[in-house]
Every structure is written in C-alpha cells, then in structure tokens.
Design a protein around this motif. Structure first.
Motif, PDB file in Angstrom:
ATOM      1  N   PRO A   1       7.581 -10.474   2.317  1.00 39.63           N
ATOM      2  CA  PRO A   1       6.821 -11.550   1.899  1.00 39.63           C
ATOM      3  C   PRO A   1       5.392 -11.570   2.192  1.00 39.63           C
ATOM      4  O   PRO A   1       4.760 -11.906   1.371  1.00 39.63           O
ATOM      5  N   ASN A   2       5.110 -10.995   3.462  1.00 44.76           N
ATOM      6  CA  ASN A   2       3.651 -10.852   3.886  1.00 44.76           C
ATOM      7  C   ASN A   2       3.376 -10.047   4.951  1.00 44.76           C
ATOM      8  O   ASN A   2       2.619 -10.300   5.755  1.00 44.76           O
ATOM      9  N   GLU A   3       3.978  -8.994   5.098  1.00 45.54           N
ATOM     10  CA  GLU A   3       3.979  -8.074   6.120  1.00 45.54           C
ATOM     11  C   GLU A   3       2.988  -6.641   5.818  1.00 45.54           C
ATOM     12  O   GLU A   3       3.493  -6.120   4.533  1.00 45.54           O
ATOM     13  N   GLU A   4       2.243  -6.604   6.684  1.00 44.31           N
ATOM     14  CA  GLU A   4       1.340  -5.257   6.386  1.00 44.31           C
ATOM     15  C   GLU A   4       2.131  -4.018   6.756  1.00 44.31           C
ATOM     16  O   GLU A   4       3.048  -3.886   7.602  1.00 44.31           O
ATOM     17  N   THR A   5       1.995  -2.889   5.725  1.00 48.85           N
ATOM     18  CA  THR A   5       2.601  -1.640   6.029  1.00 48.85           C
ATOM     19  C   THR A   5       1.269  -0.954   6.845  1.00 48.85           C
ATOM     20  O   THR A   5       0.320  -1.366   6.914  1.00 48.85           O
ATOM     21  N   LYS A   6       1.436   0.297   7.077  1.00 51.90           N
ATOM     22  CA  LYS A   6       0.459   1.139   7.367  1.00 51.90           C
ATOM     23  C   LYS A   6      -0.177   2.134   6.243  1.00 51.90           C
ATOM     24  O   LYS A   6      -0.389   3.460   6.851  1.00 51.90           O
ATOM     25  N   GLU A   7       0.554   1.861   5.245  1.00 48.40           N
ATOM     26  CA  GLU A   7       0.152   2.591   4.259  1.00 48.40           C
ATOM     27  C   GLU A   7      -1.028   2.025   3.352  1.00 48.40           C
ATOM     28  O   GLU A   7      -1.186   1.035   2.795  1.00 48.40           O
ATOM     29  N   CYS A   8      -2.364   2.933   3.225  1.00 47.84           N
ATOM     30  CA  CYS A   8      -3.426   2.703   2.568  1.00 47.84           C
ATOM     31  C   CYS A   8      -3.432   3.369   1.184  1.00 47.84           C
ATOM     32  O   CYS A   8      -2.777   4.447   0.990  1.00 47.84           O
ATOM     33  N   LEU A   9      -3.797   2.507   0.057  1.00 50.54           N
ATOM     34  CA  LEU A   9      -3.937   3.216  -1.393  1.00 50.54           C
ATOM     35  C   LEU A   9      -5.335   2.960  -1.752  1.00 50.54           C
ATOM     36  O   LEU A   9      -5.910   2.245  -1.463  1.00 50.54           O
ATOM     37  N   ASN A  10      -5.258   3.691  -2.665  1.00 48.47           N
ATOM     38  CA  ASN A  10      -6.539   3.522  -3.629  1.00 48.47           C
ATOM     39  C   ASN A  10      -5.812   3.129  -5.093  1.00 48.47           C
ATOM     40  O   ASN A  10      -4.666   3.307  -5.083  1.00 48.47           O
ATOM     41  N   GLU A  11      -6.915   3.081  -5.994  1.00 50.93           N
ATOM     42  CA  GLU A  11      -6.175   2.662  -7.407  1.00 50.93           C
ATOM     43  C   GLU A  11      -5.270   3.816  -7.923  1.00 50.93           C
ATOM     44  O   GLU A  11      -4.332   3.662  -8.464  1.00 50.93           O
ATOM     45  N   ASP A  12      -5.706   4.996  -7.701  1.00 51.74           N
ATOM     46  CA  ASP A  12      -4.757   6.315  -8.212  1.00 51.74           C
ATOM     47  C   ASP A  12      -3.627   6.266  -7.721  1.00 51.74           C
ATOM     48  O   ASP A  12      -2.437   6.315  -8.440  1.00 51.74           O
ATOM     49  N   ILE A  13      -3.503   6.146  -6.369  1.00 50.87           N
ATOM     50  CA  ILE A  13      -2.270   6.005  -5.830  1.00 50.87           C
ATOM     51  C   ILE A  13      -1.396   4.802  -6.049  1.00 50.87           C
ATOM     52  O   ILE A  13      -0.490   5.091  -6.186  1.00 50.87           O
ATOM     53  N   LYS A  14      -2.015   3.739  -5.963  1.00 49.68           N
ATOM     54  CA  LYS A  14      -1.300   2.613  -6.471  1.00 49.68           C
ATOM     55  C   LYS A  14      -0.570   2.616  -7.944  1.00 49.68           C
ATOM     56  O   LYS A  14       0.363   2.410  -8.001  1.00 49.68           O
ATOM     57  N   ASN A  15      -1.373   3.056  -8.600  1.00 50.11           N
ATOM     58  CA  ASN A  15      -0.918   3.380 -10.044  1.00 50.11           C
ATOM     59  C   ASN A  15       0.330   4.233 -10.055  1.00 50.11           C
ATOM     60  O   ASN A  15       1.223   3.962 -11.025  1.00 50.11           O
ATOM     61  N   GLU A  16       0.254   5.673  -9.381  1.00 49.25           N
ATOM     62  CA  GLU A  16       1.341   6.116  -9.390  1.00 49.25           C
ATOM     63  C   GLU A  16       2.607   5.857  -8.591  1.00 49.25           C
ATOM     64  O   GLU A  16       3.635   6.117  -9.264  1.00 49.25           O
ATOM     65  N   LYS A  17       2.351   5.297  -7.502  1.00 51.00           N
ATOM     66  CA  LYS A  17       3.660   4.923  -6.528  1.00 51.00           C
ATOM     67  C   LYS A  17       3.890   3.454  -6.747  1.00 51.00           C
ATOM     68  O   LYS A  17       5.070   3.145  -6.659  1.00 51.00           O
ATOM     69  N   TYR A  18       2.950   2.644  -6.904  1.00 59.18           N
ATOM     70  CA  TYR A  18       3.392   1.102  -6.949  1.00 59.18           C
ATOM     71  C   TYR A  18       2.441   0.404  -8.304  1.00 59.18           C
ATOM     72  O   TYR A  18       1.884  -0.296  -8.076  1.00 59.18           O
ATOM     73  N   PRO A  19       2.988   0.767  -9.601  1.00 62.77           N
ATOM     74  CA  PRO A  19       2.332   0.258 -10.709  1.00 62.77           C
ATOM     75  C   PRO A  19       2.582  -1.305 -10.649  1.00 62.77           C
ATOM     76  O   PRO A  19       1.503  -1.869 -11.479  1.00 62.77           O
ATOM     77  N   ASN A  20       3.533  -1.837  -9.895  1.00 64.06           N
ATOM     78  CA  ASN A  20       3.607  -3.487  -9.825  1.00 64.06           C
ATOM     79  C   ASN A  20       3.194  -3.886  -8.746  1.00 64.06           C
ATOM     80  O   ASN A  20       3.403  -5.093  -8.349  1.00 64.06           O
ATOM     81  N   TYR A  21       1.924  -3.328  -8.325  1.00 58.93           N
ATOM     82  CA  TYR A  21       1.159  -4.095  -7.137  1.00 58.93           C
ATOM     83  C   TYR A  21      -0.279  -4.030  -7.710  1.00 58.93           C
ATOM     84  O   TYR A  21      -0.591  -3.676  -8.869  1.00 58.93           O
ATOM     85  N   PHE A  22      -0.963  -5.078  -7.225  1.00 61.20           N
ATOM     86  CA  PHE A  22      -2.288  -5.373  -7.382  1.00 61.20           C
ATOM     87  C   PHE A  22      -3.227  -5.608  -6.345  1.00 61.20           C
ATOM     88  O   PHE A  22      -2.863  -5.718  -5.197  1.00 61.20           O
ATOM     89  N   LEU A  23      -4.662  -5.492  -6.581  1.00 58.30           N
ATOM     90  CA  LEU A  23      -5.429  -5.497  -5.565  1.00 58.30           C
ATOM     91  C   LEU A  23      -6.113  -7.046  -5.444  1.00 58.30           C
ATOM     92  O   LEU A  23      -6.451  -7.506  -6.361  1.00 58.30           O
ATOM     93  N   ASP A  24      -5.641  -7.722  -4.201  1.00 51.00           N
ATOM     94  CA  ASP A  24      -5.892  -9.154  -4.135  1.00 51.00           C
ATOM     95  C   ASP A  24      -7.460  -9.058  -3.765  1.00 51.00           C
ATOM     96  O   ASP A  24      -7.445  -8.655  -2.446  1.00 51.00           O
ATOM     97  N   THR A  25      -8.461  -9.529  -4.396  1.00 49.82           N
ATOM     98  CA  THR A  25      -9.696  -9.516  -3.667  1.00 49.82           C
ATOM     99  C   THR A  25     -10.151 -10.569  -2.829  1.00 49.82           C
ATOM    100  O   THR A  25     -10.979 -10.388  -2.282  1.00 49.82           O
ATOM    101  N   THR A  26      -9.125 -11.464  -2.597  1.00 51.63           N
ATOM    102  CA  THR A  26      -9.369 -12.512  -1.555  1.00 51.63           C
ATOM    103  C   THR A  26      -9.385 -11.923  -0.214  1.00 51.63           C
ATOM    104  O   THR A  26     -10.096 -12.263   0.804  1.00 51.63           O
ATOM    105  N   ASP A  27      -8.455 -10.864  -0.044  1.00 44.53           N
ATOM    106  CA  ASP A  27      -8.519 -10.506   1.349  1.00 44.53           C
ATOM    107  C   ASP A  27      -8.516  -8.595   1.085  1.00 44.53           C
ATOM    108  O   ASP A  27      -8.317  -7.908   2.303  1.00 44.53           O
ATOM    109  N   ASN A  28      -8.498  -8.154   0.192  1.00 43.04           N
ATOM    110  CA  ASN A  28      -8.635  -6.619  -0.169  1.00 43.04           C
ATOM    111  C   ASN A  28      -7.454  -6.054   0.304  1.00 43.04           C
ATOM    112  O   ASN A  28      -7.551  -4.902   0.810  1.00 43.04           O
ATOM    113  N   LYS A  29      -6.311  -6.533  -0.044  1.00 45.41           N
ATOM    114  CA  LYS A  29      -5.006  -6.080   0.298  1.00 45.41           C
ATOM    115  C   LYS A  29      -4.360  -5.739  -1.015  1.00 45.41           C
ATOM    116  O   LYS A  29      -4.091  -6.715  -2.011  1.00 45.41           O
TER     117      LYS A  29
END
Length: 173
Positions: free
Chosen positions: A99-127
């Motif tokens: 629901p709202n737990e931080e992982t220790k995994e850092c992503l950039n847009e390329d990694i996000k698109n490859e591994k987690y296409p159903n994620y988005f960058l929330d610009t309110t908290d940059n997560k």
C-alpha cells in the motif's frame, strides 16, 4: 649485526607493508577482530562501518566474501547489497510497493519501463508508485471511481464516458 625495525600499522590493519593512513592503510591483512574489511578493488585498504559512513557511502559489506563492494550505479549509498539503496543516485527514484512501503530499489525511466511498466513517477514526492490495478500504464494514481489509466490491462476496456477510466470487460450471453 642485524637490527630489527618495527612499523606501526594503521589501526585498520592486522599486518601491514608500511605505515598507512585513513584512505591508504597499506594493510597486508585487515583487523577483522575490530570489524575492518578490505575494499573489493583495493585489498590493502581496510575500512569499518564507521569509515564507510564517513568516506565510502557508495560501498556495502558483502557478508559472504567479507569485503566492501561498490553499490550499483542507481545507488548514491547502499548497505545490504549492491542494488538495495539507502539513497538513490541523481536521476533515480525509489520504488513504492502498495500500500505505501518503500523498497530499496531505485529506478530511472528506462528501468521502470522495462521492469515495472505499470508504475509512474509521482512528482509530489518523486517516488515511483504502482498504477491502479486496472491499468497497464498511467501517469498518476487513480481510484475505483476514476482509475486514471493511459492504457487498460487486457481484461479491461476504456469507459466510453470517462476514457481514462478502465472497467472490467463483461461477456453477456
């Protein structure tokens, strides 16, 4: 007549080749009794966790090999493994698991698109956060009244009235 000479090793060494200093300890072996271990790429330089926090935040202690290794490029600092970041490098953002737990995994847009296409960058908290479960792709967090999808998952269709809302595809007989 032979006269023995003794060298005082830097505190991180059990044995040394010469008198060392903090960032160049010149150890032959590390003082493991006091938790000093070698750097992976410079085995003559031994550090402990305190020195890691002060000078080598981009390293972590590999508990199997008992040496400090380099964090992954996505990490500014790490402590448990190469890709478990304590802080993300510039251009990378932490991934949030519902629901709202931080992982220790850092992503950039390329990694996000490859591994987690159903994620988005929330610009309110940059997560990076997961889209609503009906979405294959989104740019913001939705809810059950408006899923805010850019693209629906296969078993869902776009609502004709609210196109960014994905609803379950029903079969009628």
């Amino acid at each position: 007549m032979y006269k023995e000479q003794y060298i005082y090793c830097y505190e991180s060494c059990a044995t040394c080749s010469a008198k060392g200093e903090e960032n160049d300890s010149k150890c032959l072996t590390c003082d493991k009794v006091n938790n000093y271990y070698p750097l992976y790429n410079d085995k003559s330089n031994c550090i402990n966790n305190e020195m890691k926090e002060n000078y080598h935040k981009d390293k972590y202690l590999d508990n199997v090999e008992k040496q400090y290794k380099q964090c992954g490029n996505e990490c500014k600092s790490c402590s448990l493994s190469e890709h478990e970041c304590d802080e993300c490098a510039d251009g990378f953002h932490i991934r949030i698991e519902p629901p709202n737990e931080e992982t220790k995994e850092c992503l950039n847009e390329d990694i996000k698109n490859e591994k987690y296409p159903n994620y988005f960058l929330d610009t309110t908290d940059n997560k990076y956060k997961q889209c609503h479960s009906n979405c294959a792709k989104c740019t913001e967090l939705g809810n059950k009244l408006n899923t805010k999808c850019k693209r629906c998952k296969d078993e869902f269709i776009q609502d004709p009235i609210t196109p960014e809302h994905c609803v379950k595809l029903c079969n009628y007989y």
